[in-house]
Design an enzyme around this catalytic site. Structure first.
Site, PDB file in Angstrom:
ATOM      1  N   CYS B  82       0.842  -1.209   0.000  1.00 39.35           N
ATOM      2  CA  CYS B  82       0.000   0.000   0.000  1.00 39.35           C
ATOM      3  C   CYS B  82       0.877   1.258   0.000  1.00 39.35           C
ATOM      4  O   CYS B  82       1.620   1.489  -0.953  1.00 39.35           O
ATOM      5  CB  CYS B  82      -0.967  -0.032   1.185  1.00 39.35           C
ATOM      6  SG  CYS B  82      -2.294   1.169   1.045  1.00 39.35           S
ATOM      7  N   HIS B 182      -4.239  -4.822   0.334  1.00 39.45           N
ATOM      8  CA  HIS B 182      -3.772  -5.279   1.648  1.00 39.45           C
ATOM      9  C   HIS B 182      -3.827  -6.801   1.699  1.00 39.45           C
ATOM     10  O   HIS B 182      -4.882  -7.361   1.984  1.00 39.45           O
ATOM     11  CB  HIS B 182      -4.646  -4.680   2.760  1.00 39.45           C
ATOM     12  CG  HIS B 182      -4.409  -3.232   2.966  1.00 39.45           C
ATOM     13  ND1 HIS B 182      -3.373  -2.753   3.733  1.00 39.45           N
ATOM     14  CD2 HIS B 182      -5.031  -2.141   2.471  1.00 39.45           C
ATOM     15  CE1 HIS B 182      -3.373  -1.436   3.714  1.00 39.45           C
ATOM     16  NE2 HIS B 182      -4.371  -1.035   2.955  1.00 39.45           N
ATOM     17  N   GLU B 184      -2.776  -8.776   3.880  1.00 41.78           N
ATOM     18  CA  GLU B 184      -3.077  -9.255   5.241  1.00 41.78           C
ATOM     19  C   GLU B 184      -4.565  -9.174   5.554  1.00 41.78           C
ATOM     20  O   GLU B 184      -5.020  -9.717   6.556  1.00 41.78           O
ATOM     21  CB  GLU B 184      -2.259  -8.465   6.261  1.00 41.78           C
ATOM     22  CG  GLU B 184      -2.734  -7.055   6.566  1.00 41.78           C
ATOM     23  CD  GLU B 184      -2.378  -6.000   5.517  1.00 41.78           C
ATOM     24  OE1 GLU B 184      -1.890  -6.367   4.418  1.00 41.78           O
ATOM     25  OE2 GLU B 184      -2.596  -4.812   5.801  1.00 41.78           O
TER      26      GLU B 184
END
Lengths: 267, 203
Positions: B82, B182, B184
């Site tokens: 990001c 993202h 995660e």
């Protein structure tokens, strides 16, 4: 293309999910960690947790729940309830929230928004706006909607559409729009105000309040319905009426762009 | 032996979820804000969220920026997530214009304001939610208002479109990987992406 999001919401009181949770094939524990984990495994696009406890001790318990849930899921987590100042935002983000929903403090302390945006970015601020229809005055064509705060117990006199436009200018990243009139009725979202705000405001809108069926989710998201970017619902998932994959399949079959259901954690 | 990954804490957000996702895919993670530790690492993940502004400028201009350039220059596997990817490029339009680490050609631009889509909806900013990347068609979670415009199109790894804008969802240049999404927060697809990086140093 960007897909519309499906967001199960957990209302938390004293560390437990209220309204009760009945997942198919899971023990009914009312445990928010177990519930969040189940929704994540079902492929929920995002999770929302709102603290409805009003006490200081309750806040600590809630932070602990956020920490545990954040440690179990690999999906975005929006968290709110009782956020009044910068330290509340920081505590929630440090506990693992990706976005913080701010409600009453938007009205009582609007300076909080630029402060949070500067430190953490607009993308982590969700404005939780509760609205209700008020009677039309003589000469008004349509009854307007006003913003209410403190769980709907206090009127603000703010007109809903103008207020949401102002919030976008202040720098919030999304609007979580809840209709007090529809909340808990299971008769569907208030499509009129959802559509007006979705069309007028340049940030994403999450529809909330009133879902009782899969058709209600579709209406809230459809171009000819509420035009929302995301649909939030609680009881239809908690009571095991539908799973997230069932809801996504229904939406997909009715031309709402959704991320295909994710059925296992094999990777 | 688990792969040793250094996760850079440049004070640009909570890194618990990135750390947990890396551990989940078998990495042994060292979380550090020490530029000396970063400079001597053999595999680095650099996440960032929030705004390109004073906080990022301090990183870029400081010893952490020098350490990141050193790792990249040496050819060790590097993943920017990001804002951590955006910072690799020359500049950003955010906050009145900011300079980046300048290890790759290109700049970060804001999605255009005030546009309407053909279906009558406003073109909403930020770009929040799950979008598919090409060529795989897999979905990842995005949340950002700025995107990278590459100076060298051969750095493109995966592309995504949002309204009328096409932008890099992921970039690759020699030992450098970057993703705008993202991983995660992207459930199975995101873990798979991280696992590929950790195992191979490439995705």
């Amino acid at each position: 293309m960007l897909k519309r999001r499906l967001i199960p919401c957990l209302d938390i009181k004293n560390g437990r999910v209220v309204k009760g949770v009945h997942f198919v094939g899971l023990r009914d524990t009312g445990d928010p960690v177990e519930a969040a984990r189940a929704y994540d495994l079902q492929g929920a696009d995002e999770l929302c947790m709102l603290d409805i406890t009003a006490t200081v001790e309750g806040r600590q318990v809630f932070l602990d729940v956020v920490r545990k849930v954040a440690g179990q899921v690999f999906a975005p987590l929006t968290v709110g309830g009782g956020v009044r100042r910068m330290s509340d935002v920081r505590n929630l983000l440090m506990a693992g929230a990706d976005k913080v929903a701010i409600n009453s403090a938007l009205v009582t302390n609007p300076h909080l928004v630029p402060q949070v945006a500067e430190r953490y970015g607009s993308q982590c601020i969700v404005a939780a706006v509760d609205v209700r229809r008020v009677p039309a005055l003589p000469g008004e064509e349509k009854p307007p909607y006003e913003v209410v705060i403190h769980g709907g117990t206090r009127s603000t006199g703010l007109e809903a559409i103008g207020w949401c436009e102002r919030l976008a200018e202040l720098g919030v990243g999304e609007i979580l729009l809840t209709s007090m009139d529809c909340d808990g009725t299971r008769k569907g979202y208030d499509l009129e105000i959802t559509r007006e705000i979705s069309r007028r405001v340049s940030i994403p809108v999450i529809a909330s309040g009133g879902v009782g069926s899969l058709e209600h989710l579709r209406e809230g998201l459809a171009d000819d319905g509420g035009m929302a970017d995301a649909a939030l619902a609680a009881s239809i998932f908690h009571f095991g009426l539908y799973t997230i994959p069932q809801a996504k399949q229904f939406l997909g079959e009715h031309n709402i762009p959704v991320r295909p259901p994710e059925l296992n954690r094999g990777y | 032996m688990p792969r040793e990954v250094t996760l850079v804490d440049a004070n640009l957000g909570n890194l618990n979820s990135v750390e947990r996702a890396l551990v989940q895919v078998g990495a042994s993670v060292t979380l550090t804000d020490d530029p000396n530790v970063v400079a001597t690492s053999r595999m680095v993940v650099f996440p960032g969220q929030g705004a390109f502004g004073p906080a990022t400028q301090a990183v870029i201009d400081g010893s952490m920026g020098a350490a990141l350039r050193m790792v990249i220059g040496r050819g060790d596997p590097f993943l920017g997530i990001c804002l951590g990817m955006q910072m690799l490029f020359e500049s950003s339009e955010e906050n009145g214009g900011q300079e980046g680490l300048k290890v790759l050609p290109g700049k970060t631009k804001r999605f255009p304001d005030g546009m309407k889509l053909p279906n009558g909806r406003p073109f909403k900013i930020p770009h929040v939610g799950w979008n598919d990347v090409q060529p795989s068609g897999d979905h990842y979670y995005f949340d950002h208002s700025y995107y990278v415009e590459l100076g060298d199109s051969s750095d493109l790894m995966w592309q995504t479109s949002y309204g009328p804008i096409e932008f890099p969802a992921a970039i690759r240049h020699e030992n450098i990987i970057g993703c705008q999404f993202h991983p995660e927060k992207s459930q199975t697809a995101g873990l798979r992406f991280l696992r590929t990086f950790v195992l191979g140093g490439r995705s």
